[in-house]
Motif scaffolding. Sequence first.
Motif, PDB file in Angstrom:
ATOM      1  N   UNK A 145       0.829  -1.356  -0.017  1.00 23.58           N
ATOM      2  CA  UNK A 145      -0.090  -0.004  -0.062  1.00 23.58           C
ATOM      3  C   UNK A 145       0.689   1.285   0.054  1.00 23.58           C
ATOM      4  N   UNK A 146       1.949   1.252   0.827  1.00 27.16           N
ATOM      5  CA  UNK A 146       2.729   2.278   0.826  1.00 27.16           C
ATOM      6  C   UNK A 146       4.131   2.187   0.144  1.00 27.16           C
ATOM      7  N   UNK A 147       4.357   3.099  -0.987  1.00 32.28           N
ATOM      8  CA  UNK A 147       5.470   3.093  -1.866  1.00 32.28           C
ATOM      9  C   UNK A 147       6.431   4.133  -1.691  1.00 32.28           C
ATOM     10  N   UNK A 148       7.769   4.053  -1.859  1.00 39.96           N
ATOM     11  CA  UNK A 148       8.704   4.918  -1.595  1.00 39.96           C
ATOM     12  C   UNK A 148       9.172   5.572  -3.007  1.00 39.96           C
ATOM     13  N   UNK A 149       9.220   6.937  -3.058  1.00 37.82           N
ATOM     14  CA  UNK A 149       9.558   7.344  -4.393  1.00 37.82           C
ATOM     15  C   UNK A 149      10.678   8.681  -4.200  1.00 37.82           C
ATOM     16  N   UNK A 150      11.534   8.421  -5.044  1.00 39.35           N
ATOM     17  CA  UNK A 150      12.633   9.426  -5.143  1.00 39.35           C
ATOM     18  C   UNK A 150      12.226  10.309  -6.628  1.00 39.35           C
ATOM     19  N   UNK A 151      12.056  11.585  -6.402  1.00 37.52           N
ATOM     20  CA  UNK A 151      11.561  12.599  -7.269  1.00 37.52           C
ATOM     21  C   UNK A 151      13.227  13.357  -7.469  1.00 37.52           C
ATOM     22  N   UNK A 152      13.241  13.251  -8.664  1.00 39.71           N
ATOM     23  CA  UNK A 152      14.415  13.845  -9.165  1.00 39.71           C
ATOM     24  C   UNK A 152      13.898  15.288 -10.082  1.00 39.71           C
ATOM     25  N   UNK A 153      14.562  16.268  -9.768  1.00 34.08           N
ATOM     26  CA  UNK A 153      13.618  17.455 -10.493  1.00 34.08           C
ATOM     27  C   UNK A 153      14.763  18.218 -11.146  1.00 34.08           C
ATOM     28  N   UNK A 154      14.552  18.448 -12.377  1.00 35.36           N
ATOM     29  CA  UNK A 154      15.830  19.176 -13.360  1.00 35.36           C
ATOM     30  C   UNK A 154      15.138  20.379 -13.700  1.00 35.36           C
ATOM     31  N   UNK A 155      16.050  21.397 -13.113  1.00 35.36           N
ATOM     32  CA  UNK A 155      15.559  22.897 -13.107  1.00 35.36           C
ATOM     33  C   UNK A 155      16.571  23.464 -14.255  1.00 35.36           C
ATOM     34  N   UNK A 156      15.874  24.213 -15.200  1.00 37.93           N
ATOM     35  CA  UNK A 156      16.544  24.985 -16.016  1.00 37.93           C
ATOM     36  C   UNK A 156      16.089  26.503 -15.856  1.00 37.93           C
ATOM     37  N   UNK A 157      16.727  27.209 -15.324  1.00 35.99           N
ATOM     38  CA  UNK A 157      15.744  28.522 -15.160  1.00 35.99           C
ATOM     39  C   UNK A 157      15.836  29.599 -16.299  1.00 35.99           C
ATOM     40  N   UNK A 158      16.154  29.162 -17.332  1.00 37.33           N
ATOM     41  CA  UNK A 158      16.195  29.820 -18.893  1.00 37.33           C
ATOM     42  C   UNK A 158      14.804  29.236 -19.225  1.00 37.33           C
ATOM     43  N   UNK A 159      14.464  28.226 -19.000  1.00 27.75           N
ATOM     44  CA  UNK A 159      13.269  27.658 -19.565  1.00 27.75           C
ATOM     45  C   UNK A 159      12.020  27.792 -18.798  1.00 27.75           C
ATOM     46  N   UNK A 160      12.378  28.136 -17.463  1.00 23.81           N
ATOM     47  CA  UNK A 160      11.403  28.475 -16.519  1.00 23.81           C
ATOM     48  C   UNK A 160      11.660  29.623 -15.852  1.00 23.81           C
ATOM     49  N   UNK A 161      11.486  30.818 -16.307  1.00 21.90           N
ATOM     50  CA  UNK A 161      11.712  32.216 -15.733  1.00 21.90           C
ATOM     51  C   UNK A 161      10.725  32.454 -14.812  1.00 21.90           C
ATOM     52  N   UNK A 162       9.581  31.864 -14.650  1.00 21.44           N
ATOM     53  CA  UNK A 162       8.600  32.468 -13.465  1.00 21.44           C
ATOM     54  C   UNK A 162       8.523  31.325 -12.506  1.00 21.44           C
ATOM     55  N   UNK A 163       9.443  30.484 -12.479  1.00 22.91           N
ATOM     56  CA  UNK A 163       9.641  29.401 -11.404  1.00 22.91           C
ATOM     57  C   UNK A 163       9.958  30.302 -10.096  1.00 22.91           C
ATOM     58  N   UNK A 164       9.062  30.044  -9.106  1.00 23.59           N
ATOM     59  CA  UNK A 164       9.604  30.646  -7.685  1.00 23.59           C
ATOM     60  C   UNK A 164      10.188  29.638  -6.937  1.00 23.59           C
ATOM     61  N   UNK A 165      11.596  29.804  -6.836  1.00 26.42           N
ATOM     62  CA  UNK A 165      12.396  28.948  -6.029  1.00 26.42           C
ATOM     63  C   UNK A 165      13.586  29.868  -5.389  1.00 26.42           C
TER      64      UNK A 165
END
Length: 276
Positions: A101-121
Amino acid sequence: MSMPCNTQCAKRQMLAEFRRHPAYCKNNAQLAKISEGCQKSSFRVYRGAAIDRDEIEKFCVGMLVGSNGFLSSSRSSEVAKMFMGLDQITGMSPSQSQTNKQQYVLFEIVIDPDQTIDLMMADVSEQSNYPEEQEVLFGLGTTFIIKQIKHDNQHNVWHVEMTGSSEMGELKKEHTKHVENGLRYYDATTLFGVFLSGVSSNYPVAINYLQSRLRNMTFNDPYRASIYYFLARVYRHLGKLQHSIEYFRRAMLLRKRSLPQSCYAYADTLADLAVT
């Protein structure tokens, strides 16, 4: 952390709710100030999570997911694995198989600021009491796109690769354009009634609001016909056809009196009355 965004209507409503929320305005403004010195080149961050198998089964490549609040991540995959509860020696998850029922997930997030200029981080490691965690924080309502999903059978861990999405920025522009266009035809208070009766589909609230507008406007108010018209549409959605016909007729009479018969608004009212 996932929140599917399947329709433009739902997206538009979601955006409006996020942008109206006081916490969004205050906390995202603070995050924006910290993020001014954020890394400008492409980089990766990681987030570990234990989630229900039902949620995993909903994931698919190309799916848009969003955070329900501020989203914490780390530049270190080892930190993310520690937080998700993997054995620090073997790297094994507590899950025995993909059917648990419970699964374990590793999220790998690739961020390219040039492609996501509105991303707030922002990299908040310097502000953190635990700088060794290398924490990167994403703002309210940040969205990502799933690029790859795979399961590590040896360690019983899901790996989900995502990229930052500019979807919310695009929706903000779309929403702003939608509001500006609406203000060409209605005042702000009437436009809010239009939103309630259409985009939100919250019909009881829409009726209360529109009826309140009627009670507080003069008989010659230029937007009275529009209020009648949208009340009629709400009643039709609720299946109250007699009420709907009555309000369509009122809207038609007012528009017939004030608008040329070639006007779209008048023709639209007649068409709605005919099909009700």
